[in-house]
Design a protein around this motif. Sequence first.
Motif, PDB file in Angstrom:
ATOM      1  N   GLN A   2       0.765  -1.165   0.441  1.00  0.00           N
ATOM      2  CA  GLN A   2       0.318  -0.013   0.015  1.00  0.00           C
ATOM      3  C   GLN A   2       0.686   1.707   0.160  1.00  0.00           C
ATOM      4  OE1 GLN A   2      -2.778   0.209   3.411  1.00  0.00           O
ATOM      5  NE2 GLN A   2      -3.002  -2.439   3.107  1.00  0.00           N
ATOM      6  N   THR A   3       0.325   2.237  -0.298  1.00  0.00           N
ATOM      7  CA  THR A   3       1.522   3.172  -0.431  1.00  0.00           C
ATOM      8  C   THR A   3       0.227   4.157   0.867  1.00  0.00           C
ATOM      9  OG1 THR A   3       1.404   3.313  -3.228  1.00  0.00           O
ATOM     10  CG2 THR A   3       1.441   6.205  -1.589  1.00  0.00           C
ATOM     11  N   TYR A   4       1.278   5.567   1.565  1.00  0.00           N
ATOM     12  CA  TYR A   4       1.712   5.745   2.445  1.00  0.00           C
ATOM     13  C   TYR A   4       2.288   7.173   1.712  1.00  0.00           C
ATOM     14  CZ  TYR A   4      -0.148   2.026   5.269  1.00  0.00           C
ATOM     15  OH  TYR A   4      -1.388   1.055   5.441  1.00  0.00           O
ATOM     16  N   ARG A   5       1.761   8.523   2.774  1.00  0.00           N
ATOM     17  CA  ARG A   5       2.879   9.476   2.210  1.00  0.00           C
ATOM     18  C   ARG A   5       3.867   9.670   4.041  1.00  0.00           C
ATOM     19  NH1 ARG A   5      -1.586  12.284   0.309  1.00  0.00           N
ATOM     20  NH2 ARG A   5      -1.053  13.774   1.405  1.00  0.00           N
ATOM     21  N   LEU A   6       3.926  10.121   4.216  1.00  0.00           N
ATOM     22  CA  LEU A   6       4.828  11.272   5.556  1.00  0.00           C
ATOM     23  C   LEU A   6       4.656  11.931   5.425  1.00  0.00           C
ATOM     24  CD1 LEU A   6       8.146   8.230   5.865  1.00  0.00           C
ATOM     25  CD2 LEU A   6       5.992   8.126   6.642  1.00  0.00           C
ATOM     26  N   LEU A   7       4.510  13.251   6.115  1.00  0.00           N
ATOM     27  CA  LEU A   7       4.489  14.034   5.933  1.00  0.00           C
ATOM     28  C   LEU A   7       5.680  14.819   7.118  1.00  0.00           C
ATOM     29  CD1 LEU A   7       1.047  15.239   5.308  1.00  0.00           C
ATOM     30  CD2 LEU A   7       2.269  14.781   3.748  1.00  0.00           C
ATOM     31  N   ILE A   8       6.645  15.367   6.473  1.00  0.00           N
ATOM     32  CA  ILE A   8       7.593  16.153   7.738  1.00  0.00           C
ATOM     33  C   ILE A   8       8.344  17.205   7.526  1.00  0.00           C
ATOM     34  CG2 ILE A   8       9.952  15.644   7.936  1.00  0.00           C
ATOM     35  CD1 ILE A   8       9.755  13.570   5.766  1.00  0.00           C
ATOM     36  N   SER A   9       8.131  18.196   8.831  1.00  0.00           N
ATOM     37  CA  SER A   9       7.543  19.203   9.418  1.00  0.00           C
ATOM     38  C   SER A   9       8.266  19.036  10.396  1.00  0.00           C
ATOM     39  CB  SER A   9       6.029  19.322   9.614  1.00  0.00           C
ATOM     40  OG  SER A   9       6.377  21.341  10.762  1.00  0.00           O
ATOM     41  N   ASP A  10       9.617  20.215   9.668  1.00  0.00           N
ATOM     42  CA  ASP A  10      10.790  20.342  11.095  1.00  0.00           C
ATOM     43  C   ASP A  10      10.700  22.768  10.187  1.00  0.00           C
ATOM     44  OD1 ASP A  10      11.986  21.241   8.250  1.00  0.00           O
ATOM     45  OD2 ASP A  10      14.287  20.210   9.355  1.00  0.00           O
ATOM     46  N   LYS A  11       9.629  23.320   9.870  1.00  0.00           N
ATOM     47  CA  LYS A  11      10.122  24.348  10.031  1.00  0.00           C
ATOM     48  C   LYS A  11      10.466  24.931   8.059  1.00  0.00           C
ATOM     49  CE  LYS A  11      12.377  27.023  14.092  1.00  0.00           C
ATOM     50  NZ  LYS A  11      13.582  27.002  14.540  1.00  0.00           N
ATOM     51  N   HIS A  12      10.315  24.064   7.772  1.00  0.00           N
ATOM     52  CA  HIS A  12      10.358  23.201   6.148  1.00  0.00           C
ATOM     53  C   HIS A  12       9.256  22.270   5.917  1.00  0.00           C
ATOM     54  CE1 HIS A  12      13.652  26.307   6.356  1.00  0.00           C
ATOM     55  NE2 HIS A  12      13.727  25.873   6.565  1.00  0.00           N
ATOM     56  N   GLU A  13       8.826  21.941   5.376  1.00  0.00           N
ATOM     57  CA  GLU A  13       7.784  21.015   5.020  1.00  0.00           C
ATOM     58  C   GLU A  13       8.250  20.430   3.606  1.00  0.00           C
ATOM     59  OE1 GLU A  13       3.229  22.039   4.738  1.00  0.00           O
ATOM     60  OE2 GLU A  13       4.387  22.849   6.698  1.00  0.00           O
ATOM     61  N   ALA A  14       8.282  18.722   4.303  1.00  0.00           N
ATOM     62  CA  ALA A  14       8.355  17.963   2.508  1.00  0.00           C
ATOM     63  C   ALA A  14       7.536  16.906   2.530  1.00  0.00           C
ATOM     64  CB  ALA A  14      10.406  17.243   3.014  1.00  0.00           C
ATOM     65  N   ILE A  16       6.750  12.504   1.586  1.00  0.00           N
ATOM     66  CA  ILE A  16       7.923  11.016   0.602  1.00  0.00           C
ATOM     67  C   ILE A  16       6.888  10.582   0.715  1.00  0.00           C
ATOM     68  CG2 ILE A  16       9.524   9.621   1.221  1.00  0.00           C
ATOM     69  CD1 ILE A  16      11.304  11.674   3.230  1.00  0.00           C
ATOM     70  N   SER A  17       6.493   9.089  -0.302  1.00  0.00           N
ATOM     71  CA  SER A  17       5.350   8.389  -0.631  1.00  0.00           C
ATOM     72  C   SER A  17       6.774   7.048  -0.547  1.00  0.00           C
ATOM     73  CB  SER A  17       5.278   8.237  -1.791  1.00  0.00           C
ATOM     74  OG  SER A  17       4.381   9.427  -1.990  1.00  0.00           O
ATOM     75  N   ILE A  18       5.700   5.668   0.303  1.00  0.00           N
ATOM     76  CA  ILE A  18       6.628   4.933   0.594  1.00  0.00           C
ATOM     77  C   ILE A  18       6.095   3.876   0.467  1.00  0.00           C
ATOM     78  CG2 ILE A  18       8.012   5.914   2.637  1.00  0.00           C
ATOM     79  CD1 ILE A  18       5.885   4.424   4.957  1.00  0.00           C
ATOM     80  N   GLU A  19       5.981   2.831  -0.165  1.00  0.00           N
ATOM     81  CA  GLU A  19       5.631   1.926  -0.523  1.00  0.00           C
ATOM     82  C   GLU A  19       5.307   0.886   0.468  1.00  0.00           C
ATOM     83  OE1 GLU A  19       4.670   0.081  -4.481  1.00  0.00           O
ATOM     84  OE2 GLU A  19       4.326   1.933  -4.768  1.00  0.00           O
ATOM     85  N   VAL A  20       4.439   0.121   1.564  1.00  0.00           N
ATOM     86  CA  VAL A  20       4.767  -0.334   2.800  1.00  0.00           C
ATOM     87  C   VAL A  20       3.304  -1.362   3.147  1.00  0.00           C
ATOM     88  CG1 VAL A  20       6.852   0.255   3.975  1.00  0.00           C
ATOM     89  CG2 VAL A  20       3.925   0.849   4.278  1.00  0.00           C
ATOM     90  N   PRO A  21       3.488  -2.919   3.772  1.00  0.00           N
ATOM     91  CA  PRO A  21       2.681  -3.120   3.370  1.00  0.00           C
ATOM     92  C   PRO A  21       1.138  -2.917   4.302  1.00  0.00           C
ATOM     93  CG  PRO A  21       4.693  -5.046   4.769  1.00  0.00           C
ATOM     94  CD  PRO A  21       5.183  -2.752   4.256  1.00  0.00           C
ATOM     95  N   ASP A  22       1.928  -2.506   5.480  1.00  0.00           N
ATOM     96  CA  ASP A  22       0.270  -1.893   6.554  1.00  0.00           C
ATOM     97  C   ASP A  22       1.105  -0.736   7.046  1.00  0.00           C
ATOM     98  OD1 ASP A  22       1.849  -3.000   8.432  1.00  0.00           O
ATOM     99  OD2 ASP A  22       1.081  -4.683   8.697  1.00  0.00           O
ATOM    100  N   ALA A  23      -0.596  -0.532   7.681  1.00  0.00           N
ATOM    101  CA  ALA A  23      -0.291   1.027   8.933  1.00  0.00           C
ATOM    102  C   ALA A  23       1.109   1.361   9.994  1.00  0.00           C
ATOM    103  CB  ALA A  23      -1.401   1.674   8.755  1.00  0.00           C
ATOM    104  N   VAL A  24       1.161  -0.164  10.140  1.00  0.00           N
ATOM    105  CA  VAL A  24       1.887  -0.230  11.359  1.00  0.00           C
ATOM    106  C   VAL A  24       3.542  -0.756  10.680  1.00  0.00           C
ATOM    107  CG1 VAL A  24       2.708  -2.249  12.821  1.00  0.00           C
ATOM    108  CG2 VAL A  24       0.497  -2.416  12.977  1.00  0.00           C
ATOM    109  N   GLU A  25       3.480  -0.466   9.553  1.00  0.00           N
ATOM    110  CA  GLU A  25       4.640  -0.799   8.545  1.00  0.00           C
ATOM    111  C   GLU A  25       5.258   0.474   8.156  1.00  0.00           C
ATOM    112  OE1 GLU A  25       8.671  -1.875   8.372  1.00  0.00           O
ATOM    113  OE2 GLU A  25       6.803  -3.196   9.512  1.00  0.00           O
ATOM    114  N   ALA A  26       4.486   1.665   7.770  1.00  0.00           N
ATOM    115  CA  ALA A  26       4.702   2.854   7.730  1.00  0.00           C
ATOM    116  C   ALA A  26       4.803   3.707   9.718  1.00  0.00           C
ATOM    117  CB  ALA A  26       3.321   3.599   7.228  1.00  0.00           C
ATOM    118  N   MET A  27       4.501   3.302  10.198  1.00  0.00           N
ATOM    119  CA  MET A  27       4.432   4.310  11.115  1.00  0.00           C
ATOM    120  C   MET A  27       6.096   4.159  11.389  1.00  0.00           C
ATOM    121  SD  MET A  27       2.192   6.518  12.115  1.00  0.00           S
ATOM    122  CE  MET A  27       2.327   6.543  14.526  1.00  0.00           C
TER     123      MET A  27
END
Length: 76
Positions: A2-14, A16-27
């Motif tokens: 499945q495709t999940y997106r990681l929304l990264i924020s540290d004053k700048h935003e980025a 990243i899309s990842i493909e992993v088996p499930d939500a646990v692996e995405a976390m």
Amino acid sequence: MQTYRLLISDKHEAEISIEVPDAVEAMNTAFNALSQFACRNFPPPDNIEITVVTAESQPVGRVRMTFEVEWMEPRH
């Protein structure tokens, strides 16, 4: 996978899309990414977080780290 997106924020935003088996692996991926970033960029930014969402933008979870240093006045 499945495709999940990681929304990264540290004053700048980025994002990243990842493909992993499930939500646990995405976390787990978000947690590992945050840990690696903090180790490579020490000290890390004051506040950094990674929000995990599905490909359809449904929230899954958030991994957050706050780095804080507090100096105490010397006592005489």
